[in-house]
Design a protein around this motif. Sequence first.
Motif, PDB file in Angstrom:
ATOM      1  N   MET A   1       0.813  -1.203   0.091  1.00  0.00           N
ATOM      2  CA  MET A   1       0.007  -0.071   0.078  1.00  0.00           C
ATOM      3  C   MET A   1       0.894   1.273   0.095  1.00  0.00           C
ATOM      4  N   ALA A   2       1.965   1.223   0.695  1.00  0.00           N
ATOM      5  CA  ALA A   2       2.785   2.277   0.836  1.00  0.00           C
ATOM      6  C   ALA A   2       3.471   2.637  -0.458  1.00  0.00           C
ATOM      7  N   ALA A   3       3.973   1.654  -0.969  1.00  0.00           N
ATOM      8  CA  ALA A   3       4.556   1.577  -2.403  1.00  0.00           C
ATOM      9  C   ALA A   3       3.602   2.075  -3.599  1.00  0.00           C
ATOM     10  N   ALA A   4       2.368   1.645  -3.490  1.00  0.00           N
ATOM     11  CA  ALA A   4       1.258   1.961  -4.318  1.00  0.00           C
ATOM     12  C   ALA A   4       1.263   3.771  -4.040  1.00  0.00           C
ATOM     13  N   GLN A   5       1.176   4.022  -3.104  1.00  0.00           N
ATOM     14  CA  GLN A   5       0.859   5.646  -2.757  1.00  0.00           C
ATOM     15  C   GLN A   5       1.884   6.299  -3.228  1.00  0.00           C
ATOM     16  N   ARG A   6       3.390   5.859  -3.150  1.00  0.00           N
ATOM     17  CA  ARG A   6       4.413   6.559  -3.547  1.00  0.00           C
ATOM     18  C   ARG A   6       4.522   6.697  -5.376  1.00  0.00           C
ATOM     19  N   LEU A   7       3.423   5.671  -5.835  1.00  0.00           N
ATOM     20  CA  LEU A   7       3.628   5.922  -7.355  1.00  0.00           C
ATOM     21  C   LEU A   7       2.268   6.421  -7.797  1.00  0.00           C
ATOM     22  N   GLY A   8       1.409   7.032  -6.643  1.00  0.00           N
ATOM     23  CA  GLY A   8       0.097   7.615  -7.212  1.00  0.00           C
ATOM     24  C   GLY A   8      -0.938   7.009  -7.143  1.00  0.00           C
ATOM     25  N   VAL A   9      -1.031   5.566  -6.838  1.00  0.00           N
ATOM     26  CA  VAL A   9      -2.352   5.032  -6.911  1.00  0.00           C
ATOM     27  C   VAL A   9      -2.985   5.008  -5.877  1.00  0.00           C
ATOM     28  N   GLU A  10      -4.298   5.346  -5.920  1.00  0.00           N
ATOM     29  CA  GLU A  10      -5.164   5.283  -4.790  1.00  0.00           C
ATOM     30  C   GLU A  10      -5.264   4.036  -4.259  1.00  0.00           C
ATOM     31  N   GLU A  11      -5.537   4.174  -2.757  1.00  0.00           N
ATOM     32  CA  GLU A  11      -5.853   2.939  -1.973  1.00  0.00           C
ATOM     33  C   GLU A  11      -6.990   2.123  -2.573  1.00  0.00           C
ATOM     34  N   SER A  12      -8.087   2.625  -2.970  1.00  0.00           N
ATOM     35  CA  SER A  12      -9.179   1.822  -3.338  1.00  0.00           C
ATOM     36  C   SER A  12      -8.828   0.815  -4.662  1.00  0.00           C
ATOM     37  N   ARG A  13      -7.487   1.379  -5.322  1.00  0.00           N
ATOM     38  CA  ARG A  13      -7.242   0.676  -6.466  1.00  0.00           C
ATOM     39  C   ARG A  13      -6.329  -0.393  -6.138  1.00  0.00           C
ATOM     40  N   VAL A  14      -6.008  -0.554  -4.839  1.00  0.00           N
ATOM     41  CA  VAL A  14      -5.027  -1.787  -4.745  1.00  0.00           C
ATOM     42  C   VAL A  14      -5.889  -2.917  -4.096  1.00  0.00           C
ATOM     43  N   HIS A  15      -5.480  -4.188  -4.865  1.00  0.00           N
ATOM     44  CA  HIS A  15      -6.248  -5.395  -4.439  1.00  0.00           C
ATOM     45  C   HIS A  15      -5.524  -6.510  -3.981  1.00  0.00           C
ATOM     46  N   PHE A  16      -5.665  -7.296  -3.109  1.00  0.00           N
ATOM     47  CA  PHE A  16      -5.131  -8.727  -2.785  1.00  0.00           C
ATOM     48  C   PHE A  16      -5.935  -9.829  -2.800  1.00  0.00           C
ATOM     49  N   ILE A  17      -5.391 -10.865  -3.636  1.00  0.00           N
ATOM     50  CA  ILE A  17      -5.984 -12.112  -3.679  1.00  0.00           C
ATOM     51  C   ILE A  17      -5.907 -12.768  -2.609  1.00  0.00           C
ATOM     52  N   ASP A  18      -4.319 -12.940  -2.259  1.00  0.00           N
ATOM     53  CA  ASP A  18      -4.156 -13.476  -0.681  1.00  0.00           C
ATOM     54  C   ASP A  18      -3.912 -15.264  -1.168  1.00  0.00           C
ATOM     55  N   LEU A  19      -3.827 -15.411  -2.480  1.00  0.00           N
ATOM     56  CA  LEU A  19      -3.265 -16.955  -2.423  1.00  0.00           C
ATOM     57  C   LEU A  19      -1.839 -17.446  -1.946  1.00  0.00           C
ATOM     58  N   PRO A  20      -1.937 -18.620  -1.624  1.00  0.00           N
ATOM     59  CA  PRO A  20      -0.664 -18.831  -0.583  1.00  0.00           C
ATOM     60  C   PRO A  20       0.734 -18.600  -1.636  1.00  0.00           C
ATOM     61  N   ASP A  21       1.670 -17.921  -0.825  1.00  0.00           N
ATOM     62  CA  ASP A  21       3.029 -17.633  -1.514  1.00  0.00           C
ATOM     63  C   ASP A  21       3.597 -19.093  -1.857  1.00  0.00           C
ATOM     64  N   ARG A  22       4.174 -19.326  -3.062  1.00  0.00           N
ATOM     65  CA  ARG A  22       4.913 -20.323  -3.345  1.00  0.00           C
ATOM     66  C   ARG A  22       4.091 -21.546  -3.915  1.00  0.00           C
ATOM     67  N   GLU A  23       2.610 -21.192  -3.791  1.00  0.00           N
ATOM     68  CA  GLU A  23       1.630 -22.229  -4.043  1.00  0.00           C
ATOM     69  C   GLU A  23       0.601 -21.583  -4.683  1.00  0.00           C
ATOM     70  N   VAL A  24       0.834 -20.707  -5.766  1.00  0.00           N
ATOM     71  CA  VAL A  24      -0.337 -20.164  -6.592  1.00  0.00           C
ATOM     72  C   VAL A  24      -0.885 -21.065  -7.424  1.00  0.00           C
ATOM     73  N   PRO A  25      -2.263 -21.591  -7.451  1.00  0.00           N
ATOM     74  CA  PRO A  25      -2.679 -22.439  -8.349  1.00  0.00           C
ATOM     75  C   PRO A  25      -3.086 -21.907  -9.570  1.00  0.00           C
TER      76      PRO A  25
END
Length: 245
Positions: free
Chosen positions: A88-112
């Motif tokens: 979220m902090a990185a997106a803000q530094r690039l000018g992207v609004e919080e509402s346009r940052v999304h997380f699918i939260d699939l398991p790291d190293r196990e994305v199906p």
Amino acid sequence: MMLTAGEALRAIEDFPVVEPAAFVRRGLLVVAPHPDDESLGCGGLIAACRSDGLPVTIVFVSDGAGSHPHSRAFPPPRLAALRREEAMAAAQRLGVEESRVHFIDLPDREVPTRGPLAEEAIARIAGLGEGADVVLVSWRHDPHCDHQASFELARQAVRRLDGARLFEYPVWGLTLSPLEPLDGPAPKGCRVEIEAFLPAKRRAIAAHASQTTNLIHDDPKGFRLTPSLIALFDTRFETYFEAGA
């Protein structure tokens, strides 16, 4: 077609150079396997699009909780929360609004790439891509299972969108052995001029402190981006391979 990584990466030198405004005209969707991939591979273009007032959406596929598996101070739930904050902090530094940052939260190293979780992710990406004319995702040849899986999810999602083009950005593919055999189409694409936006890109990369510093100090074998690796992305061009069909 069979080619080597060296041939594919050398082909980049002949890619046409374009300005951001000539590459993205309506909107941009960035699909990132982990928090930090968006800043490394696309940070300059993201900042350029936002500077021009174009909508940018970022979707993170995995939770990023696998980078320091032996840390006691940052067990997976706490690390996932930290990496979300950094994203979220990185997106803000690039000018992207919080509402346009999304997380699918699939398991790291196990994305199906198949099954109900994959179908849900594909539908989510397709929904977030409505209105974008360019969708970016990690290069299919990046030597990381989540990067390859994210490419497949994005490719299937873009097939459900009208008027969107899919491009791939290399991250770990830049470190491949030149003799590594690659299967796929002959490389085509472009290099996007982002020199004016390098300061914003550097600030975004730095926001991912868990990946770039000794913030997590109790897992000496945990992942860390070294200065030499970060330098691969600190250039005036960002490279995008055309994904094709």
